[in-house]
Design a protein around this motif. Structure first.
Motif, PDB file in Angstrom:
ATOM      1  N   SER B  27       0.823  -1.216   0.000  1.00  0.00           N
ATOM      2  CA  SER B  27       0.000   0.000   0.000  1.00  0.00           C
ATOM      3  C   SER B  27       0.858   1.267   0.000  1.00  0.00           C
ATOM      4  O   SER B  27       0.446   2.314  -0.500  1.00  0.00           O
ATOM      5  N   LYS B  28       2.081   1.164   0.540  1.00  0.00           N
ATOM      6  CA  LYS B  28       2.980   2.328   0.500  1.00  0.00           C
ATOM      7  C   LYS B  28       3.477   2.564  -0.925  1.00  0.00           C
ATOM      8  O   LYS B  28       3.620   3.709  -1.364  1.00  0.00           O
ATOM      9  N   VAL B  29       3.714   1.466  -1.657  1.00  0.00           N
ATOM     10  CA  VAL B  29       4.138   1.579  -3.052  1.00  0.00           C
ATOM     11  C   VAL B  29       3.016   2.194  -3.896  1.00  0.00           C
ATOM     12  O   VAL B  29       3.248   3.078  -4.724  1.00  0.00           O
ATOM     13  N   ILE B  30       1.781   1.745  -3.639  1.00  0.00           N
ATOM     14  CA  ILE B  30       0.634   2.305  -4.365  1.00  0.00           C
ATOM     15  C   ILE B  30       0.515   3.810  -4.070  1.00  0.00           C
ATOM     16  O   ILE B  30       0.277   4.608  -4.975  1.00  0.00           O
ATOM     17  N   SER B  31       0.725   4.189  -2.792  1.00  0.00           N
ATOM     18  CA  SER B  31       0.655   5.618  -2.434  1.00  0.00           C
ATOM     19  C   SER B  31       1.737   6.422  -3.150  1.00  0.00           C
ATOM     20  O   SER B  31       1.542   7.587  -3.491  1.00  0.00           O
ATOM     21  N   PHE B  32       2.879   5.788  -3.382  1.00  0.00           N
ATOM     22  CA  PHE B  32       3.968   6.465  -4.111  1.00  0.00           C
ATOM     23  C   PHE B  32       3.567   6.691  -5.569  1.00  0.00           C
ATOM     24  O   PHE B  32       3.863   7.735  -6.159  1.00  0.00           O
ATOM     25  N   LEU B  33       2.852   5.706  -6.141  1.00  0.00           N
ATOM     26  CA  LEU B  33       2.455   5.822  -7.548  1.00  0.00           C
ATOM     27  C   LEU B  33       1.197   6.679  -7.708  1.00  0.00           C
ATOM     28  O   LEU B  33       0.835   7.076  -8.811  1.00  0.00           O
ATOM     29  N   SER B  34       0.524   6.942  -6.581  1.00  0.00           N
ATOM     30  CA  SER B  34      -0.735   7.688  -6.611  1.00  0.00           C
ATOM     31  C   SER B  34      -0.474   9.194  -6.508  1.00  0.00           C
ATOM     32  O   SER B  34      -0.710   9.802  -5.469  1.00  0.00           O
ATOM     33  N   ILE B  35       0.011   9.784  -7.591  1.00  0.00           N
ATOM     34  CA  ILE B  35       0.443  11.184  -7.478  1.00  0.00           C
ATOM     35  C   ILE B  35      -0.722  12.175  -7.444  1.00  0.00           C
ATOM     36  O   ILE B  35      -0.545  13.308  -7.042  1.00  0.00           O
ATOM     37  N   THR B  36      -1.924  11.732  -7.826  1.00  0.00           N
ATOM     38  CA  THR B  36      -3.054  12.668  -7.829  1.00  0.00           C
ATOM     39  C   THR B  36      -3.926  12.526  -6.582  1.00  0.00           C
ATOM     40  O   THR B  36      -4.859  13.292  -6.385  1.00  0.00           O
ATOM     41  N   TYR B  37      -3.643  11.537  -5.727  1.00  0.00           N
ATOM     42  CA  TYR B  37      -4.505  11.295  -4.563  1.00  0.00           C
ATOM     43  C   TYR B  37      -3.647  10.826  -3.394  1.00  0.00           C
ATOM     44  O   TYR B  37      -3.043   9.768  -3.465  1.00  0.00           O
TER      45      TYR B  37
END
Lengths: 141, 134
Positions: B27-37
């Protein structure tokens, strides 16, 4: 910024860098994990060494959990289909492009390899687009 | 023998680095890729931290031929940008963004004792084998 942890991430990165440096300076090989993983399966040469590296990747976290007693954060989607598709794409994609976050992203970029710089920009951009699309379908992890 | 001990040791160090850095938490990796949210830029520091250690070494060793154990330094033979590099990177990025695991963390996360990571690894093996058709 959300859950921003620059210091642990920087320290973790430095430790990863130290591993890459020791491995390269002694064995002469680059520590790209997708390559080590695929060669363990496909290549007889250095098979035992490669397998031991992968075993180390599992022992390292277990060792760290035991001495630091920190809370383990591991949140992953529970969609079996999503996990299967993702694993398949990661395996196929890293073999087609010849590297992953460690091989292209760390080893390649620090050698100023144009191939690796292009690959890293491409897979990060592709990951960003994927997460954006998923979120717009209402999937928030 | 030496090479085997070094491989295991380097794997352990690499694994500890991955956990401390946060790369082993999907989930931390997803947050890194989630640049708009709810963007979490931390993982830039992982790559940055590693490169500040590795780049000077590669520079210092640029004229050396052999490693400490006497092996020739081996570098990828391929140069230049081609279709497989771009298409493969797109596929990898898509898989990475779908779940938040790349090869290193997917192996290290065996330590989390979650059966889903074993499914990911199985699928990754199939993907690696499927590459033979290209």
């Amino acid at each position: 910024m959300y859950n921003f942890t620059p210091i642990p991430s920087l320290i973790g990165g430095i430790i990863i860098g130290i591993s890459v440096v020791i491995f390269f300076y002694t064995t002469g090989r680059l520590a790209g994990i997708s390559g080590i993983f695929a060669n363990t399966i496909l290549n007889k040469k250095n098979r035992i060494s490669n397998l031991l590296f992968l075993i180390g990747l599992v022992i390292g976290p277990l060792f760290y959990f035991n001495i630091s007693k920190v809370q383990i954060n591991f949140e992953i989607t529970n969609s079996i289909i999503l996990i299967f598709i993702a694993g398949f794409l990661v395996g196929l994609g890293t073999r087609m492009s010849g590297g992953c976050t460690s091989g292209h992203g760390i080893c390649g970029i620090s050698r100023f390899s144009i191939r690796s710089i292009v690959a890293t920009i491409t897979f990060i951009a592709s990951g960003v687009v994927t997460v954006f699309i998923l979120q717009n379908f209402g999937v928030h992890l | 023998m030496n090479e085997k001990i070094i491989s295991l040791t380097c794997g352990i160090i690499f694994g500890i680095g991955l956990v401390i850095s946060g790369m082993t938490n999907p989930s931390k990796v997803i947050s890194f890729l989630s640049i708009t949210y709810n963007w979490d830029a931390s993982l830039i520091f992982v790559m940055g931290g590693a490169i500040i250690v590795t780049a000077p070494l590669f520079y210092l060793l640029r004229n050396n031929k052999n490693s400490l154990l006497g092996n020739e330094f081996s570098f990828p033979k391929k140069t230049g940008i081609n279709f497989k590099l771009i298409f493969g990177s797109i596929l990898f990025g898509t898989g990475w963004g779908l779940v938040g695991l790349c090869p290193g963390p997917s192996v290290s996360s065996i330590a989390m004792f979650n059966p889903l990571t074993l499914l990911f690894l199985l699928a990754m093996v199939l993907g690696i084998l499927f590459n033979k058709f290209f």
